[in-house]
Design an enzyme around this catalytic site. Sequence first.
Site, short mmCIF file in Angstrom:
data_model
loop_
_atom_site.label_atom_id
_atom_site.label_comp_id
_atom_site.label_asym_id
_atom_site.label_seq_id
_atom_site.Cartn_x
_atom_site.Cartn_y
_atom_site.Cartn_z
CD GLU A 285 -29.85 -8.96 37.58
OE1 GLU A 285 -28.51 -8.85 37.71
OE2 GLU A 285 -30.15 -9.91 37.88
CG ASP A 432 -34.48 -13.28 34.59
OD1 ASP A 432 -34.91 -14.41 34.51
OD2 ASP A 432 -33.37 -12.85 35.01
CG ASN A 434 -34.83 -16.26 37.52
OD1 ASN A 434 -33.74 -16.50 37.15
ND2 ASN A 434 -34.78 -15.04 37.94
#
Length: 545
Positions: A285, A432, A434
């Site tokens: 991100e 990440d 998730n």
Amino acid sequence: MERCVVRCVPCESKLTISFSLDGSSKQMLREQTEPLGKVLTRIGNSIIKTQSKGKKCKTSKEKSEPPEISLCVNEKRVPEDTVNADAWLDGAVLHVGDLKYKVELNPPTFTLCELPSSLMAGFPVCPRLEMEFGDLNESKFRWFKETSPSAHMSGDQDCWKEVGQDRVFTPSNQDIGLKVMFKCTPGNGSRFGEPKELLSSGVVEAGPGTCTFDNRHMYTQKLTDESTLRVVSYNILADIYAQTDLSKTVLYPYCAPYALEMDYRQNLIKKELSGYNADIVCLQEVDKGVFVDSLSPALDAFGLDGVFRIKERQHEGLATYFRRSKLKLLEQYDVMLSEALTTDPLHRDLLEKVSTNPSLKEKIENRSTMLQVTILQSLCDPSKILCVGNTHLYWHPKGGNVRLVQIAVALKHMKQVVTEKHPGAGLIFSGDFNSTPSSGLFQLVCEGSVTENHDDWASNGPEEQIQVGLTNPFQLASACGAPAFTNYVGGFQGCLDYIFVEPHVLQVEQVIPLPSLQEVTTCVALPSVSHPSDHIALVCDLKWK
């Protein structure tokens, strides 16, 4: 002797000639193939025009004569039919009447020099510097602070006190309310270019006090030795998500609005990352502008180079940084996972099974999830090569089936890289994901396989279910284990982030403790005034075997 700066690059058609005359700056853009005489005539005409404008009273018969203008090398005139590219040599002297200008050909020059808009006590100020014909490591830097608030308004030179000579300056609490001035001189060996002087747009502001990462920095005060690599994986929360109304009112209503602002969060992120003294940093991100304007200038000052891969159809992506004194970039093999699935024959069997469910296939194809693959080579032992994978998988809580397909594509792609492109390279796979430790993805990565009947294949109901047995072509382990949480927001707390390594290549030497529950919940949840993201960085030291 005055300076005449000439910028002449062989691959460009024009050159630039810059000097000062009668108090004003002159800059001329001329063809490199043009005869010198035309430039000298142009300079003379410019002087006549300036003189004419300066005369308050003149008759129509008055006509100014230009001063004698010539260019000399070793006190010999350069013939006026010499083309510009050959005429303007370093050390030549431009004569304009009685004035003499020493020609400096392609001196070290800052093409960009900026200070961040937000300065906070206790947080490093990292200027954005770009230069040509020079080396930042051979440039000179000086930092000054006002002797008292608004003292610079007096114009008195005594209003400034020198406080540092490094590329980065960290203000203290004593500097709160004061402006900062930065003077930098571009250098290259014994050559130095035109200095720049920057005044901060605002004053130094108070910091937030103790941050969640301050205690962690106690474990990372020193750089690792040649046999060890410190690795960081961190979802830093993209500004395009932090600044939405949804984030401010629904996702993070407990976070003070100013603490979601990009400038504020960037101060915290830069301090946190620099304090880890890492060798490899995998970020998710990352806004494109943040990578270029903020992170890279800061981390460059701390010895790290970086590469960026934007997520298609998004304004954020993945960044991988590496310590240039220890590692060298060899290659990049980034892919969009959905595109690899549908176009690379390597994944033909998996595609056939996914294609049996058009609804699932469409969902996967609409994802712009990227896998950033960076090949790094050890400088002290070139036989040691690393394949560093960095990714941020599909976010939806019911998307376990999508993530299983994504991870299968990612693992197979990286296996092909280390088998065919860089045989023997070890793997570090960060990001990440998730996915919690109870997920099919974690089972596949750490246990080596997942069955076709795993619950995650039906994570979004029978209409998107397929039955696929998957195996992991690598033997991997989670370097930081399975913490209670790496993501802590108002509505969810859990472990979603991992650094996967091959135990036969890299041994875990140290895992930097994560912030305690008490530290994380001081301001309810994350992000907060003392923590810049809704995720927590994973940090570990890995030793080569």
